[in-house]
Design a protein around this motif. Structure first.
Motif, PDB file in Angstrom:
ATOM      1  N   GLU A 404       0.822  -1.102  -0.121  1.00 42.96           N
ATOM      2  CA  GLU A 404      -0.045   0.200   0.081  1.00 42.96           C
ATOM      3  C   GLU A 404       1.016   1.275   0.081  1.00 42.96           C
ATOM      4  OE1 GLU A 404      -2.433  -0.714   3.534  1.00 42.96           O
ATOM      5  OE2 GLU A 404      -3.904  -1.984   2.439  1.00 42.96           O
ATOM      6  N   LEU A 405       1.851   1.253   0.778  1.00 44.35           N
ATOM      7  CA  LEU A 405       2.920   2.278   0.757  1.00 44.35           C
ATOM      8  C   LEU A 405       3.472   2.477  -0.696  1.00 44.35           C
ATOM      9  CD1 LEU A 405       4.211   4.850   2.576  1.00 44.35           C
ATOM     10  CD2 LEU A 405       6.025   3.190   3.204  1.00 44.35           C
ATOM     11  N   LEU A 406       3.833   1.363  -1.086  1.00 52.37           N
ATOM     12  CA  LEU A 406       4.696   1.400  -2.376  1.00 52.37           C
ATOM     13  C   LEU A 406       3.904   1.772  -3.545  1.00 52.37           C
ATOM     14  CD1 LEU A 406       6.837   1.029  -4.218  1.00 52.37           C
ATOM     15  CD2 LEU A 406       6.147  -1.451  -4.513  1.00 52.37           C
ATOM     16  N   ALA A 407       2.732   1.491  -3.755  1.00 56.84           N
ATOM     17  CA  ALA A 407       1.623   1.968  -4.574  1.00 56.84           C
ATOM     18  C   ALA A 407       1.313   3.312  -4.348  1.00 56.84           C
ATOM     19  CB  ALA A 407       0.357   1.151  -4.287  1.00 56.84           C
ATOM     20  N   SER A 408       1.277   3.923  -3.081  1.00 56.21           N
ATOM     21  CA  SER A 408       1.042   5.502  -3.124  1.00 56.21           C
ATOM     22  C   SER A 408       2.162   6.186  -3.540  1.00 56.21           C
ATOM     23  CB  SER A 408       0.614   5.686  -1.738  1.00 56.21           C
ATOM     24  OG  SER A 408       1.682   5.390  -0.583  1.00 56.21           O
ATOM     25  N   MET A 409       3.525   5.827  -3.155  1.00 52.99           N
ATOM     26  CA  MET A 409       4.626   6.482  -3.566  1.00 52.99           C
ATOM     27  C   MET A 409       4.912   6.269  -5.211  1.00 52.99           C
ATOM     28  SD  MET A 409       6.069   7.824  -0.821  1.00 52.99           S
ATOM     29  CE  MET A 409       4.233   8.301  -0.653  1.00 52.99           C
ATOM     30  N   LEU A 410       4.640   5.211  -5.729  1.00 53.93           N
ATOM     31  CA  LEU A 410       4.613   5.238  -7.314  1.00 53.93           C
ATOM     32  C   LEU A 410       3.697   6.047  -7.761  1.00 53.93           C
ATOM     33  CD1 LEU A 410       4.858   1.502  -7.660  1.00 53.93           C
ATOM     34  CD2 LEU A 410       6.754   3.057  -8.037  1.00 53.93           C
ATOM     35  N   ALA A 411       2.681   6.207  -7.416  1.00 55.55           N
ATOM     36  CA  ALA A 411       1.654   7.233  -7.728  1.00 55.55           C
ATOM     37  C   ALA A 411       1.970   8.619  -7.731  1.00 55.55           C
ATOM     38  CB  ALA A 411       0.149   7.002  -7.175  1.00 55.55           C
ATOM     39  N   ALA A 412       2.649   8.916  -6.695  1.00 53.97           N
ATOM     40  CA  ALA A 412       3.423  10.405  -6.264  1.00 53.97           C
ATOM     41  C   ALA A 412       4.764  10.370  -7.121  1.00 53.97           C
ATOM     42  CB  ALA A 412       3.340  10.667  -4.951  1.00 53.97           C
ATOM     43  N   ASN A 413       5.094   9.618  -7.686  1.00 53.41           N
ATOM     44  CA  ASN A 413       6.414   9.493  -8.344  1.00 53.41           C
ATOM     45  C   ASN A 413       7.618   9.867  -7.296  1.00 53.41           C
ATOM     46  OD1 ASN A 413       8.078   9.237 -10.906  1.00 53.41           O
ATOM     47  ND2 ASN A 413       8.372  11.400 -10.891  1.00 53.41           N
ATOM     48  N   SER A 414       7.458   9.174  -6.297  1.00 49.52           N
ATOM     49  CA  SER A 414       8.289   9.381  -4.908  1.00 49.52           C
ATOM     50  C   SER A 414       8.906   8.093  -4.468  1.00 49.52           C
ATOM     51  CB  SER A 414       7.779  10.141  -3.807  1.00 49.52           C
ATOM     52  OG  SER A 414       7.026  11.274  -4.056  1.00 49.52           O
ATOM     53  N   PHE A 415       8.872   7.154  -5.335  1.00 49.48           N
ATOM     54  CA  PHE A 415       9.805   5.897  -5.062  1.00 49.48           C
ATOM     55  C   PHE A 415      11.185   6.173  -5.763  1.00 49.48           C
ATOM     56  CE2 PHE A 415      11.734   1.962  -6.653  1.00 49.48           C
ATOM     57  CZ  PHE A 415      11.484   1.227  -5.714  1.00 49.48           C
ATOM     58  N   ARG A 416      12.162   5.918  -5.227  1.00 45.37           N
ATOM     59  CA  ARG A 416      13.691   5.875  -5.566  1.00 45.37           C
ATOM     60  C   ARG A 416      14.377   4.535  -5.312  1.00 45.37           C
ATOM     61  NH1 ARG A 416      11.481   9.367  -7.882  1.00 45.37           N
ATOM     62  NH2 ARG A 416      12.359  11.103  -8.549  1.00 45.37           N
ATOM     63  N   PHE A 417      15.157   4.119  -6.545  1.00 47.54           N
ATOM     64  CA  PHE A 417      15.904   2.886  -6.515  1.00 47.54           C
ATOM     65  C   PHE A 417      17.183   3.012  -5.541  1.00 47.54           C
ATOM     66  CE2 PHE A 417      18.113  -0.805  -8.335  1.00 47.54           C
ATOM     67  CZ  PHE A 417      16.875  -1.783  -8.486  1.00 47.54           C
ATOM     68  N   ASP A 418      17.606   1.933  -4.993  1.00 48.78           N
ATOM     69  CA  ASP A 418      18.653   1.862  -4.152  1.00 48.78           C
ATOM     70  C   ASP A 418      19.963   2.633  -4.991  1.00 48.78           C
ATOM     71  OD1 ASP A 418      21.568   0.554  -3.517  1.00 48.78           O
ATOM     72  OD2 ASP A 418      20.207  -0.009  -1.781  1.00 48.78           O
ATOM     73  N   ALA A 419      20.471   3.547  -4.564  1.00 50.48           N
ATOM     74  CA  ALA A 419      21.747   4.404  -5.090  1.00 50.48           C
ATOM     75  C   ALA A 419      22.809   3.420  -5.548  1.00 50.48           C
ATOM     76  CB  ALA A 419      21.909   5.652  -4.450  1.00 50.48           C
ATOM     77  N   SER A 420      23.293   2.738  -4.526  1.00 49.26           N
ATOM     78  CA  SER A 420      24.546   2.026  -4.767  1.00 49.26           C
ATOM     79  C   SER A 420      24.222   0.832  -5.744  1.00 49.26           C
ATOM     80  CB  SER A 420      24.886   1.142  -3.302  1.00 49.26           C
ATOM     81  OG  SER A 420      23.770   0.356  -3.108  1.00 49.26           O
ATOM     82  N   ASP A 421      22.957   0.433  -5.954  1.00 38.74           N
ATOM     83  CA  ASP A 421      22.914  -0.386  -7.206  1.00 38.74           C
ATOM     84  C   ASP A 421      22.977   0.178  -8.269  1.00 38.74           C
ATOM     85  OD1 ASP A 421      22.349  -2.649  -5.264  1.00 38.74           O
ATOM     86  OD2 ASP A 421      20.438  -2.676  -5.391  1.00 38.74           O
ATOM     87  N   LEU A 422      22.701   1.415  -8.434  1.00 36.74           N
ATOM     88  CA  LEU A 422      22.854   2.012  -9.734  1.00 36.74           C
ATOM     89  C   LEU A 422      24.049   2.862 -10.070  1.00 36.74           C
ATOM     90  CD1 LEU A 422      19.506   4.202  -9.313  1.00 36.74           C
ATOM     91  CD2 LEU A 422      19.734   1.809 -10.488  1.00 36.74           C
ATOM     92  N   MET A 423      24.894   2.908  -9.162  1.00 35.78           N
ATOM     93  CA  MET A 423      26.360   3.299  -9.125  1.00 35.78           C
ATOM     94  C   MET A 423      27.255   2.484  -9.933  1.00 35.78           C
ATOM     95  SD  MET A 423      26.794   5.540  -5.780  1.00 35.78           S
ATOM     96  CE  MET A 423      25.732   6.800  -5.317  1.00 35.78           C
ATOM     97  N   PRO A 424      28.394   2.859 -10.562  1.00 43.85           N
ATOM     98  CA  PRO A 424      29.269   1.943 -11.285  1.00 43.85           C
ATOM     99  C   PRO A 424      29.896   1.006  -9.944  1.00 43.85           C
ATOM    100  CG  PRO A 424      29.849   4.129 -11.949  1.00 43.85           C
ATOM    101  CD  PRO A 424      28.659   4.269 -10.849  1.00 43.85           C
ATOM    102  N   ALA A 425      29.977  -0.332 -10.365  1.00 46.12           N
ATOM    103  CA  ALA A 425      30.191  -1.266  -9.166  1.00 46.12           C
ATOM    104  C   ALA A 425      31.272  -0.944  -8.430  1.00 46.12           C
ATOM    105  CB  ALA A 425      30.489  -2.715  -9.955  1.00 46.12           C
ATOM    106  N   ALA A 426      32.467  -0.388  -8.967  1.00 50.69           N
ATOM    107  CA  ALA A 426      33.647  -0.080  -8.381  1.00 50.69           C
ATOM    108  C   ALA A 426      33.203   1.251  -7.131  1.00 50.69           C
ATOM    109  CB  ALA A 426      34.579   0.681  -9.218  1.00 50.69           C
ATOM    110  N   VAL A 427      32.277   1.841  -7.220  1.00 50.54           N
ATOM    111  CA  VAL A 427      31.850   2.577  -6.223  1.00 50.54           C
ATOM    112  C   VAL A 427      30.724   2.017  -5.523  1.00 50.54           C
ATOM    113  CG1 VAL A 427      30.804   4.832  -5.736  1.00 50.54           C
ATOM    114  CG2 VAL A 427      32.422   4.546  -7.413  1.00 50.54           C
ATOM    115  N   GLY A 428      29.420   1.703  -6.023  1.00 52.45           N
ATOM    116  CA  GLY A 428      28.314   1.334  -5.377  1.00 52.45           C
ATOM    117  C   GLY A 428      28.452  -0.113  -4.710  1.00 52.45           C
TER     118      GLY A 428
END
Length: 461
Positions: A404-428
């Motif tokens: 329920e929390l996830l659905a509301s945050m998606l609808a508000a465009n307020s979900f964000r993906f884990d930053a370290s998983d998105l950074m270059p592997a040498a960093v993240g």
């Protein structure tokens, strides 16, 4: 990092999921729903199945119970369309997907555990626009952020390509604090709505002669990732989503004041005397999966913990679940400085290597509100990325709370993906992890050097 707790499938899930897909096939113009071509009876077999006899191959990283759950998820879709969706899972997926794609033997659909790996194969993928997917509806369902994120990752990794080349199959959530029940309320403690409330609460717990925090980050070669989650949740609130997104792409460096501020806020938890069970030595030595366990002692050895929803899979038996008297509950991570509601998480992304009609139909099903019904009813670790998903399909109460929390945050465009998983592997998955360990060891005065060292490790473009 993502960990998927397991639960047992019940046959009724197939019947419920089938009924939902059959209802969805009855009409409507939504291209993200699965409507058999020719308007045939979704429940009938033989000639009424518009893709009878066609096979769609799906290759992914999850195995065992998760693989079985995927098969159950697509069962009503297969019945409605005649498509045989064949899932193959591999514990060596990251190596095997490269071998298969580069060898000309790509699967029709590949499910990737994180976007960075997906981006390496974008040149071989099919644009969702060419599959007949209603991308506008997809944006409405999944959020602008989730639709645009893969393209940003591709650009950041030097794999830029115009179009929409990714869908999302499942997500998880990370922005949770855990407290013992009923002891938390019995002690007169109140759920903190803001960071200031949280700091006041930890001071109250200390004044009562108790220890506020359970915190453990030991994870063998991955030690440190727990604190990257802390940093991400804090920065989302102290800097907002725009600053967070710029940080992920290194448009804002690690030694920026906004990032330093997030680390300083984290230090308000880690460094005060008596604030964490075992002190900083305990933070480094306690396995992350055992972090919450002292909370279940009588009386609790600590009253607060932060960890993702998957931590329930590491709890001792009998302390949490739909059929027990829960000894803990999850509360949302508080706002900081009046920040808007946001939610941190991660999830599985998929790409498509064939434009065949049966493949296109399967893609539309997977991104639809019905696409994960069977998985949701079978696995407590599954959360739908579709904001229109019927949350009553979550059989587990905590799963429903997350959904329920996830659905509301998606609808508000307020979900964000884990930053370290998105950074270059040498960093993240490298210097960010080790830098957090160094911060714990060196204390507040080490922060500037830690952040500079992480920034210096960022690969040059």
């Amino acid at each position: 990092m993502s960990f998927k707790p397991q639960k047992t499938w019940r046959l009724i899930a197939i019947l419920i999921a089938f009924a939902m897909v059959a209802a969805a096939c009855g009409g409507g113009d939504d291209d993200t729903a699965t409507t058999p071509a020719g308007g045939g009876d979704a429940g009938a077999g033989g000639d009424d199945q518009p893709f009878a006899g066609e096979v769609v191959n799906v290759f992914g990283a999850f195995v065992d119970a998760d693989a079985a759950a995927f098969d159950l998820t697509v069962a009503p879709f297969e019945e409605a369309t005649g498509i045989d969706v064949v899932y193959e899972g591999s514990g060596d997926f990251e190596t095997q997907i490269g071998i298969r794609v580069n060898g000309g033997n790509a699967p029709d659909i590949a499910l990737f555990p994180q976007p960075g790996l997906w981006a390496n194969f974008i040149d071989d993928m099919v644009d969702f626009n060419d599959l007949g997917v209603d991308v506008d509806q997809m944006r409405s369902d999944l959020s602008d952020y989730l639709v645009e994120l893969p393209g940003q990752v591709a650009t950041d990794t030097g794999n830029e390509r115009d179009g929409v080349f990714a869908g999302w199959f499942r997500l998880n959530t990370k922005s949770w604090l855990w407290v013992p029940v009923p002891e938390f309320a019995d002690a007169g403690y109140e759920v903190p709505a803001t960071w200031d409330d949280l700091i006041a609460l930890q001071e109250q717990i200390l004044a009562d002669g108790n220890t506020p925090w359970c915190l453990g980050i030991e994870s063998a070669g991955a030690t440190g990732w727990v604190l990257t989650d802390w940093m991400e949740d804090i920065l989302l609130r102290t800097g907002g989503t725009d600053v967070y997104d710029d940080w992920v792409s290194n448009n804002i460096p690690f030694n920026d004041p906004a990032v330093a501020r997030a680390a300083e806020v984290l230090g308000q938890v880690m460094f005060p005397d008596g604030n964490v069970l075992g002190g900083t030595d305990g933070i480094l030595a306690t396995p992350f999966g055992d972090q919450n366990t002292p909370m279940f002692e009588d009386p609790p050895a600590c009253y607060l913990a932060k960890q993702a929803g998957f931590i329930t899979g590491f709890f001792p038996d009998g302390v949490f679940g739909p059929d027990v008297d829960n000894q803990t509950e999850a509360i949302p991570f508080p706002s900081i400085d009046g920040s808007s509601d946001v939610l941190l998480g991660a999830g599985d992304i998929f790409g498509v290597f064939s434009d065949a009609g049966a493949v296109a139909e399967t893609v539309k099903f997977l991104i639809s509100p019905e696409g994960g019904v069977g998985f949701a009813q079978d696995q407590a670790g599954y959360l739908s990325p579709n904001s229109r998903f019927d949350t009553s399909n979550y059989a587990d109460p905590f799963q429903q709370q997350q959904g329920e929390l996830l659905a509301s945050m998606l609808a508000a465009n307020s979900f964000r993906f884990d930053a370290s998983d998105l950074m270059p592997a040498a960093v993240g998955a490298g210097t960010f992890w080790t830098g957090m360990v160094e911060y714990v060891q060196g204390g507040p005065e080490s922060l500037d050097g830690v952040l500079q060292s992480i920034q210096d490790s960022w690969p040059s473009s």
